[in-house]
Design an enzyme around this catalytic site. Sequence first.
Site, PDB file in Angstrom:
ATOM      1  N   CYS A  73       1.031  -1.370   0.012  1.00 18.04           N
ATOM      2  CA  CYS A  73       0.142  -0.090  -0.005  1.00 18.04           C
ATOM      3  C   CYS A  73       1.179   1.266  -0.134  1.00 18.04           C
ATOM      4  O   CYS A  73       1.509   1.518  -1.038  1.00 18.04           O
ATOM      5  CB  CYS A  73      -0.913  -0.008   1.094  1.00 18.04           C
ATOM      6  SG  CYS A  73      -2.511   0.982   0.785  1.00 18.04           S
ATOM      7  N   HIS A 132      -3.301  -4.887   1.977  1.00 26.31           N
ATOM      8  CA  HIS A 132      -2.659  -5.191   3.080  1.00 26.31           C
ATOM      9  C   HIS A 132      -2.562  -6.651   3.452  1.00 26.31           C
ATOM     10  O   HIS A 132      -3.369  -7.030   4.372  1.00 26.31           O
ATOM     11  CB  HIS A 132      -3.324  -4.370   4.394  1.00 26.31           C
ATOM     12  CG  HIS A 132      -3.143  -3.089   4.145  1.00 26.31           C
ATOM     13  ND1 HIS A 132      -2.036  -2.497   4.823  1.00 26.31           N
ATOM     14  CD2 HIS A 132      -3.758  -1.885   3.662  1.00 26.31           C
ATOM     15  CE1 HIS A 132      -2.160  -1.283   4.973  1.00 26.31           C
ATOM     16  NE2 HIS A 132      -3.135  -0.744   3.949  1.00 26.31           N
ATOM     17  N   GLU A 135      -0.572  -8.386   5.257  1.00 25.06           N
ATOM     18  CA  GLU A 135      -0.314  -8.409   6.867  1.00 25.06           C
ATOM     19  C   GLU A 135      -1.697  -8.269   7.656  1.00 25.06           C
ATOM     20  O   GLU A 135      -1.399  -8.680   8.781  1.00 25.06           O
ATOM     21  CB  GLU A 135       0.733  -7.383   7.192  1.00 25.06           C
ATOM     22  CG  GLU A 135       0.382  -6.177   7.277  1.00 25.06           C
ATOM     23  CD  GLU A 135      -0.008  -5.251   5.985  1.00 25.06           C
ATOM     24  OE1 GLU A 135       0.325  -5.900   4.936  1.00 25.06           O
ATOM     25  OE2 GLU A 135      -0.344  -4.060   6.120  1.00 25.06           O
TER      26      GLU A 135
END
Length: 211
Positions: free
Chosen positions: A93, A190, A192
């Site tokens: 991002c 994202h 994560e």
Amino acid sequence: MAKKNITIGVLAIQGDVLEHVLMMDKVLAKKNIPTKTVRVKTPEQLEKIDGLIIPGGESTVMSRFIEEKRFDEKLIKMIQEKGKKGMALFGTCAGTVMLSKSSTDKVVKGFTQTLLELMDIDVLRNKYGRQQESFELDLVVQGFGKKTFPGVFIRAPIIKTVGKIVEVLCKSTEEIYAAKQGKLLAVTFHPELTDDTRFHELFLEIVLSEK
Ligand code: GLN
């Protein structure tokens, strides 16, 4: 995979640093290789790593922190140099905005943001609008087989165009969500923030690859 000591860094200027550290540690725990994840804030810490994750967050804030010299100014130059020499980098991002060669809107309220200019991609920030326009999308990713990847998009940019040396890993008809250029990996979402470790595993493979 080569058996050597591997250290993965997460750039800790701003953004979701902890989430990347936790996810990378999860990936490393699964592999039978001596590896660890560290936060990187100084040139000294950068010297000791084999690959660097630039997290999502807000690229203009990261740029301002660099501009205000809250971090050693050598840090950014060193990331650029190491990236050019082949260190693996993974941008998510805002991290993808930082990795890009050009951002359509890199001047924000008269302030020109810092880009690492390593990856031959042109990005457009905040393509979908504000925080409340965040969304999730199941993504088909090259090399990940039939099982889709859960894309979490938060004030996400898009990759508008890529240069010839860039491989597109995931896209829709109009937008590019993930791309790879040698040892540089960039996604506009994202990973994560999900339970799916496949992008972090891919990054580890890139770090461990000789080329
Ligand atoms: N809009 C942010 C930027 O331009 C990116 C948002 C994110 O990383 N979730 O940097």
